[in-house]
Design a protein around this motif. Structure first.
Motif, PDB file in Angstrom:
ATOM      1  N   LYS A 117       0.846  -1.196   0.000  1.00  0.00           N
ATOM      2  CA  LYS A 117       0.000   0.000   0.000  1.00  0.00           C
ATOM      3  C   LYS A 117       0.878   1.241   0.000  1.00  0.00           C
ATOM      4  CE  LYS A 117      -3.727  -2.220   2.640  1.00  0.00           C
ATOM      5  NZ  LYS A 117      -4.512  -2.166   3.890  1.00  0.00           N
ATOM      6  N   THR A 118       0.439   2.261  -0.733  1.00  0.00           N
ATOM      7  CA  THR A 118       1.200   3.513  -0.740  1.00  0.00           C
ATOM      8  C   THR A 118       0.985   4.255   0.571  1.00  0.00           C
ATOM      9  OG1 THR A 118      -0.578   4.852  -1.696  1.00  0.00           O
ATOM     10  CG2 THR A 118       0.922   3.719  -3.235  1.00  0.00           C
ATOM     11  N   ILE A 119       1.906   5.144   0.889  1.00  0.00           N
ATOM     12  CA  ILE A 119       1.749   5.987   2.078  1.00  0.00           C
ATOM     13  C   ILE A 119       0.445   6.782   1.977  1.00  0.00           C
ATOM     14  CG2 ILE A 119       2.712   7.943   3.349  1.00  0.00           C
ATOM     15  CD1 ILE A 119       4.275   5.365   3.759  1.00  0.00           C
ATOM     16  N   GLN A 120       0.146   7.260   0.784  1.00  0.00           N
ATOM     17  CA  GLN A 120      -1.099   8.002   0.579  1.00  0.00           C
ATOM     18  C   GLN A 120      -2.304   7.155   0.953  1.00  0.00           C
ATOM     19  OE1 GLN A 120      -1.726  11.476  -0.974  1.00  0.00           O
ATOM     20  NE2 GLN A 120      -3.376  10.811   0.367  1.00  0.00           N
ATOM     21  N   ASP A 121      -2.317   5.889   0.513  1.00  0.00           N
ATOM     22  CA  ASP A 121      -3.424   4.980   0.835  1.00  0.00           C
ATOM     23  C   ASP A 121      -3.509   4.729   2.339  1.00  0.00           C
ATOM     24  OD1 ASP A 121      -4.163   4.764  -1.811  1.00  0.00           O
ATOM     25  OD2 ASP A 121      -3.023   2.924  -2.168  1.00  0.00           O
ATOM     26  N   LEU A 122      -2.349   4.569   2.960  1.00  0.00           N
ATOM     27  CA  LEU A 122      -2.341   4.325   4.411  1.00  0.00           C
ATOM     28  C   LEU A 122      -2.926   5.514   5.173  1.00  0.00           C
ATOM     29  CD1 LEU A 122       1.172   2.672   4.896  1.00  0.00           C
ATOM     30  CD2 LEU A 122      -1.055   1.547   5.054  1.00  0.00           C
ATOM     31  N   ILE A 123      -2.591   6.722   4.725  1.00  0.00           N
ATOM     32  CA  ILE A 123      -3.133   7.922   5.370  1.00  0.00           C
ATOM     33  C   ILE A 123      -4.648   7.981   5.197  1.00  0.00           C
ATOM     34  CG2 ILE A 123      -3.192  10.455   5.283  1.00  0.00           C
ATOM     35  CD1 ILE A 123      -0.197  10.341   4.545  1.00  0.00           C
ATOM     36  N   ILE A 124      -5.118   7.664   3.993  1.00  0.00           N
ATOM     37  CA  ILE A 124      -6.565   7.664   3.732  1.00  0.00           C
ATOM     38  C   ILE A 124      -7.270   6.622   4.601  1.00  0.00           C
ATOM     39  CG2 ILE A 124      -8.326   7.159   1.996  1.00  0.00           C
ATOM     40  CD1 ILE A 124      -6.368   8.330  -0.100  1.00  0.00           C
ATOM     41  N   GLU A 125      -6.677   5.433   4.705  1.00  0.00           N
ATOM     42  CA  GLU A 125      -7.260   4.368   5.520  1.00  0.00           C
ATOM     43  C   GLU A 125      -7.334   4.776   6.992  1.00  0.00           C
ATOM     44  OE1 GLU A 125      -5.332   0.643   5.117  1.00  0.00           O
ATOM     45  OE2 GLU A 125      -5.932   0.338   3.031  1.00  0.00           O
ATOM     46  N   LYS A 126      -6.234   5.347   7.512  1.00  0.00           N
ATOM     47  CA  LYS A 126      -6.221   5.755   8.914  1.00  0.00           C
ATOM     48  C   LYS A 126      -7.190   6.908   9.165  1.00  0.00           C
ATOM     49  CE  LYS A 126      -3.172   2.875  10.513  1.00  0.00           C
ATOM     50  NZ  LYS A 126      -3.575   1.797  11.445  1.00  0.00           N
TER      51      LYS A 126
END
Length: 290
Positions: A117-126
């Motif tokens: 997962k991209t960092i961007q995706d991780l931020i969106i998920e969190k």
């Protein structure tokens, strides 16, 4: 139009009186930076630099290995979330990903992949999981060779973090200097590294102050030079007095230990960002009424 909130902001920034702040804003057509300068020229505000309003919440983190150090800031909307273990884990993940990869822009950081997962995706998920907007704000990196050492320091659980690079291998000394940087807020390494436009502006302000104080014209240059030295003691790391030996300047302390300071970075969470002011009772009612 000069508003009450503008006067309030200028007063909080400079410590000047309300009427003086209103007059300064009127004289400068509402330009905040020019109003600060106007107050300083009149000797009403003694602030050496505009104090950034610490606004956004979140965490800063600094980590290092033998060759590279990374300092990052990730923001949240509330301090409560900043203390959340999920949020802390996200900050750790971002810092480690930067440490392990060669990136130079925020976009490159957001596109880094961790466990598929991209960092961007991780931020969106969190953001979805925690229920509060989260954002990656900034990062910096330093590299060193085998004859240099990093010093790192974290204060208030990551509200203020600092990173310094010294010659030699004295890790304890490096940490002490990092702690000094966190506490004393230097803006530049030394007087030579202060941008010429900043020096010129400061010198002009100090000269105007001296003129307004009615000092003899023949003494103004000497007085301004003395006050510039005081300015450097405030904003330059090597010109500051060391917090652990307050009669010794950092430059002399380092020289006594046979080392030099090469670079430093200091992050304070939310510095320079405007906080959204809300009436708490009104905010609760908004949520209740949906």
């Amino acid at each position: 139009m000069i508003t009450a909130s503008m006067v309030k902001e200028l007063r909080e920034t400079t410590g000047a009186g309300m009427l003086d702040c209103k007059k300064a804003l009127e004289e400068t057509n509402g330009n905040m930076e020019e109003a600060i300068t106007w107050l300083r020229e009149k000797g009403i505000s003694k602030a050496a630099k505009k104090a950034s309003r610490i606004a956004a919440e979140g965490l800063a983190k600094v980590i290092a290995n033998e060759e590279k150090a990374v300092i990052v800031e990730v923001n949240s909307e509330t301090d409560f979330v900043a203390k959340n273990d999920e949020f802390k884990s996200l900050v750790d993940t971002i810092a480690k990903a930067i440490l392990e990869n060669n990136v130079s822009t925020d976009e490159e950081v957001l596109n880094l992949t961790v466990d598929g997962k991209t960092i961007q995706d991780l931020i969106i998920e969190k953001t979805a999981t925690i229920g509060e907007k989260l954002s990656f704000r900034r990062f910096n990196t330093l590299t060193k060779n085998a004859n240099e050492v990093f010093g790192t320091y974290s204060h208030m659980g990551g509200k203020i973090v600092s990173l310094v690079k010294l010659t030699g291998n004295n890790m304890e000394l490096a940490k002490d200097i990092a702690m000094h940087i966190a506490a004393m807020r230097p803006l530049y390494l030394n007087s030579e590294s202060v941008p010429s436009e900043v020096v010129d502006k400061e010198r002009n302000i100090l000269k105007e102050q001296a003129v307004n104080e009615g000092l003899a014209e023949s003494k103004i240059d000497m007085i301004v030079n003395g006050r510039m030295n005081k300015y450097y003691e405030e904003v330059c790391l090597l010109d500051q007095f060391f917090i652990k030996e307050n009669k010794v300047k950092v430059s002399a302390y380092l020289k006594n230990h046979g080392v030099e300071a090469l670079e430093f970075i200091r992050y304070e969470v939310g510095e320079g960002m405007q906080k959204k002011e809300e009436n708490f009772a009104d905010e609760v009612m908004k949520q209740i009424n949906g």
